[in-house]
Design an enzyme around this catalytic site. Structure first.
Site, mmCIF file in Angstrom:
data_model
loop_
_atom_site.group_PDB
_atom_site.id
_atom_site.type_symbol
_atom_site.label_atom_id
_atom_site.label_comp_id
_atom_site.label_asym_id
_atom_site.label_seq_id
_atom_site.Cartn_x
_atom_site.Cartn_y
_atom_site.Cartn_z
ATOM 1 N N ASN A 41 0.853 -1.191 0.000
ATOM 2 C CA ASN A 41 0.000 0.000 0.000
ATOM 3 C C ASN A 41 0.891 1.244 0.000
ATOM 4 O O ASN A 41 1.507 1.565 1.016
ATOM 5 C CB ASN A 41 -0.902 -0.035 1.247
ATOM 6 C CG ASN A 41 -1.754 1.218 1.380
ATOM 7 O OD1 ASN A 41 -1.858 2.020 0.452
ATOM 8 N ND2 ASN A 41 -2.361 1.392 2.539
ATOM 9 N N LYS A 91 -0.052 4.229 -0.209
ATOM 10 C CA LYS A 91 -0.754 5.355 0.426
ATOM 11 C C LYS A 91 -0.664 6.616 -0.449
ATOM 12 O O LYS A 91 -0.625 6.509 -1.665
ATOM 13 C CB LYS A 91 -0.224 5.579 1.850
ATOM 14 C CG LYS A 91 -0.313 4.294 2.689
ATOM 15 C CD LYS A 91 -0.096 4.518 4.164
ATOM 16 C CE LYS A 91 -0.189 3.183 4.890
ATOM 17 N NZ LYS A 91 -0.071 3.339 6.351
ATOM 18 N N HIS A 105 -9.569 0.630 4.825
ATOM 19 C CA HIS A 105 -8.299 0.855 5.520
ATOM 20 C C HIS A 105 -8.543 1.723 6.750
ATOM 21 O O HIS A 105 -9.361 2.637 6.725
ATOM 22 C CB HIS A 105 -7.281 1.522 4.582
ATOM 23 C CG HIS A 105 -5.891 1.511 5.146
ATOM 24 N ND1 HIS A 105 -5.477 2.431 6.078
ATOM 25 C CD2 HIS A 105 -4.844 0.670 4.943
ATOM 26 C CE1 HIS A 105 -4.223 2.154 6.416
ATOM 27 N NE2 HIS A 105 -3.818 1.093 5.746
ATOM 28 N N GLU A 113 -7.033 4.104 8.029
ATOM 29 C CA GLU A 113 -6.881 5.550 7.846
ATOM 30 C C GLU A 113 -8.178 6.163 7.322
ATOM 31 O O GLU A 113 -8.561 7.260 7.717
ATOM 32 C CB GLU A 113 -5.699 5.837 6.905
ATOM 33 C CG GLU A 113 -4.366 5.607 7.597
ATOM 34 C CD GLU A 113 -3.208 5.271 6.680
ATOM 35 O OE1 GLU A 113 -2.145 4.910 7.203
ATOM 36 O OE2 GLU A 113 -3.362 5.340 5.437
ATOM 37 N N GLU A 143 -5.107 -5.398 10.391
ATOM 38 C CA GLU A 143 -4.104 -4.372 10.657
ATOM 39 C C GLU A 143 -4.402 -3.672 11.975
ATOM 40 O O GLU A 143 -5.253 -2.783 12.036
ATOM 41 C CB GLU A 143 -4.112 -3.321 9.537
ATOM 42 C CG GLU A 143 -3.744 -3.865 8.183
ATOM 43 C CD GLU A 143 -3.337 -2.741 7.229
ATOM 44 O OE1 GLU A 143 -2.160 -2.683 6.862
ATOM 45 O OE2 GLU A 143 -4.189 -1.915 6.892
ATOM 46 N N GLY A 154 2.555 2.160 10.978
ATOM 47 C CA GLY A 154 3.444 3.313 10.883
ATOM 48 C C GLY A 154 4.030 3.767 12.202
ATOM 49 O O GLY A 154 4.670 4.809 12.283
ATOM 50 N N SER A 212 3.526 -2.193 10.327
ATOM 51 C CA SER A 212 4.982 -2.115 10.509
ATOM 52 C C SER A 212 5.719 -3.404 10.134
ATOM 53 O O SER A 212 6.701 -3.789 10.766
ATOM 54 C CB SER A 212 5.327 -1.668 11.934
ATOM 55 O OG SER A 212 4.806 -0.378 12.200
#
Length: 254
Positions: free
Chosen positions: A10, A12, A96, A98, A166, A172, A212
């Site tokens: 991904n 992003k 996702h 985010e 996730e 991250g 990560s």
């Protein structure tokens, strides 16, 4: 039947045309296991999908990072599933964390998106995962089960779905779920699918881990029985993505 290892990258909201060409070049020159060992999909931002797709080797596919929840029309700024199909983009990432957090996408909205994308012939990487607060309060399984249920309630077939677990606290942040923590949730998710969908779906659906993942930790994670691959963020923009793809061979030799 063994589940084929799956590695998604991904990208992003990153990149320029030149940077995309460089990443594609690295992937094109890499020695990676064959398609019968690992399925590799990379997900550039919308605007770079055509250039990435046209330059990439044929054994690496592309995914969009999102798509609209129904047919196109008066939805300024959105991209419909039909447009992705028209461009021959086979995969889409949906739900996702985010987007769930920053754009308030609810479980139901994500379920609707997955249903619509599948109905148009796209394959879906559906993302689920708990926040640090939820993990610390002991509600990890309740959270991911509710997220999965919202998808299960809407779809008839799981053939074209990869489930990406996730943990939000690991994305991250440099904090990685330990192999045991990842395996525990993946095993519970598989059990949930067996009890709420079917034994066959539980057995065949790939559940991949994201959060990560890097060249240093991928092999140990890949060795876990219920970890069927990875959705890689930052490391997918670096040469170590190749090492992560190669971790598929851990399963082959197991």
């Amino acid at each position: 039947m063994a589940r084929k290892f799956f590695v998604g990258g991904n990208w992003k909201c990153n990149g320029t045309t030149e940077e995309v060409k460089k990443i594609v070049n690295v992937l094109n020159e890499a020695q990676i296991p064959s398609e019968d060992v690992v399925e590799v999909v990379v997900s550039p931002p919308y605007v770079f999908l055509p250039v990435a797709k046209s330059l990439l080797r044929s054994d690496i596919k592309v995914a969009a990072q999102n798509c609209w929840v129904r047919k196109g029309g008066a939805f300024t700024g959105e991209i419909s599933a039909e447009m992705l199909v028209n461009l021959d983009i086979p995969w889409v990432v949906l739900g996702h964390s985010e987007r769930r957090a920053l754009l308030n996408e609810s479980n139901e909205f994500v379920g609707d998106k997955v249903e619509y994308a599948l109905s148009q012939g796209l394959k879906v990487i559906a993302c689920i995962g708990e926040t640090l607060e939820q993990r610390e309060s002991g509600s990890t399984m309740a959270v991911v089960a509710a997220q999965t249920k919202a998808i299960a309630d809407k779809i008839k077939s799981w053939d074209n779905v990869v489930l990406a677990y996730e943990p939000v606290w690991a994305i991250g942040t440099g904090k990685v779920a330990s192999p045991a923590q990842a395996q525990e949730v993946h095993a519970e998710l598989r059990k949930w699918l067996a009890e709420n969908v079917s034994a066959e779906v539980a057995q065949t659906t790939r559940i991949i881990y994201g959060g990560s993942v890097n060249g240093g930790n991928c092999k140990e994670l890949a060795g876990q029985a219920d970890v069927d691959g990875f959705l890689v963020g930052g490391a997918s923009l670096k040469p170590e993505f190749i090492d992560i793809i190669k971790s598929a061979t851990v399963k082959k030799s197991a």
